[in-house]
Design an enzyme around this catalytic site. Sequence first.
Site: not given
Ligand code: GLA
Length: 403
Positions: A143, A201
Site C-alpha cells: 500500500d 477503494d
Molecule cells: C487502503 C487500501 C485498501 C485497504 C486499506 C487497509 O485503503 O486501498 O484496499 O488495504 O488501505 O488499511
Amino acid sequence: MNRAVLFLFLSLWVMGNAQILPTPPMGWMTWNYFAENIHEKDIREMADAMVSSGMVEAGYRYIFIDDGWQGGRDNRNNIIPDQAKFPSGIKALADYLHSRGMKLGIYSDAAQLTCAGYTASYGFEEQDARTFASWGVDYLKYDYCGAPPDSNTAKIRYKAMADALKKSGREIALGVCEWGYRQPWHWAAQAGGQLWRTTGDVRDKWKNVDATRHPHQAGYGILDIVNDNAHLSAFAGPGRWNDMDMLVVGLYGKKGPSGDLGGTGCTDTEYQSQMSLWCMMASPLAATNDIRSMNETTKAILLNKEVIAINQDKLGKQAGRVVKSGPWHVFIKPLENGDTAVAILNESDQAEDYTLEFSSVGLRGLYQVRDLWSHQDLGNSGKWRGRINAHETKVFRLKKPDQ
Ligand code: GLA
C-alpha cells in the site's frame, strides 16, 4: 549486440517476468469483511469454507491477509504479527493453507505506517521480504498511505520492495496499491509489480450518486471502477494486471470499510455485473463476503466456471470497450482458442431491449453463441437480440462454427 542476441535477452526477460501470475490471481481478502478485526481462527474457517464450497477448486487459491495483522517489530527489528490475532504465527497459517492447495498473501505499506496505522516496511524492505519468505508468503499487497505523493518516489519505493522480494529466495508476487493516482499502468510492471490498483477503494454500491464530488472523495461504486478501467486494456497482459479492487459480491451492505461512503449494498444483478466485468477486464478476483455462510445466489455468481474461464484465459487480454452509447456498454475479449467473449451492460435504471450486430464491432460472419449466465447455447447467429435488466451484464462466448 546483434538483433538475434537482443531478441533472446528480451524474450528471456519477458519470460522471467511473465512467470509470476500468468493469469489474474484469485482468492479471498480479509479487508471488506473483517477490517482490522482479523483472527487466525476466522481465517482458517474461511479457508476451510473455501475448500468445502468449491471456491478453491474453481481457482480462488489465495487468502489475502490485509491490514491489521502486524504487532510491531521485535528487538532485532523483525516485523512480527499481533500475538492476540495470530497466536500460532503466520508461518503456521501459511503451512495450513499450503497443505490445502492454497496460497497466502500478506499486506504492508511503503511508508513507516500502513493506512490503518500499523507497522510498515519502508526502510526495512529486505528484512521484511526475508521474513515474509521465511513464513512461506506467496503474495504481498504493498500500500502507499503515508508516502510522498510524487510518481518518482513511488517508482523508487515499489522497486525497492520488488527487488527485495526477488532477493528473498521465494517467489512472492507484488501487488501495487497506490489507487491509480500516479498512473501505475505506465511504470509498475517495470518496477517489478504483477498488478496495480487502478482506482480508490471499492464500496458496496453500484455507483457514486453525488455528482458534486469525484468518486475519490465520494466513494467508488462498481460502475465508477468500470468506467475508470475501461480505457486501460492496452496495459494488461500475463503477469501485468489492472487491479479493479475487491469483489463486493454477496456483502449486501454489511458495514465495515466497504460500507463507508454510501456502500449500503447492491442487488444480485449488480453483483453479477461486477463478476462479469471484472472477469472480462482480466482483473484479479478477491472475494470479500463471508464464505462460511454465502447464499446460493452468491455461490452461483462467484462459482460460475464459464465466466471464471474468461478471466483466467491464458491469452491474458483485458476486454476493450467497443461501444459506450446511452446506457449501453459492449466489451470484447479475445480468447486463446480463437473464441471471443462479449459482454453487454445496461447501465440504465430500467430493463431495455438491445440488438448487437456482431459485424458492427468487427466480428464478421456467423458465430455459435453461448450465454455464460444461463449456460445455454443460443445457436448460430450474426447478432444477439434481447432484453437486459437494469444494471445487468450479459456475457456470451462466440465461437466460429466448424467450416
Ligand atoms: C487502503 C487500501 C485498501 C485497504 C486499506 C487497509 O485503503 O486501498 O484496499 O488495504 O488501505 O488499511
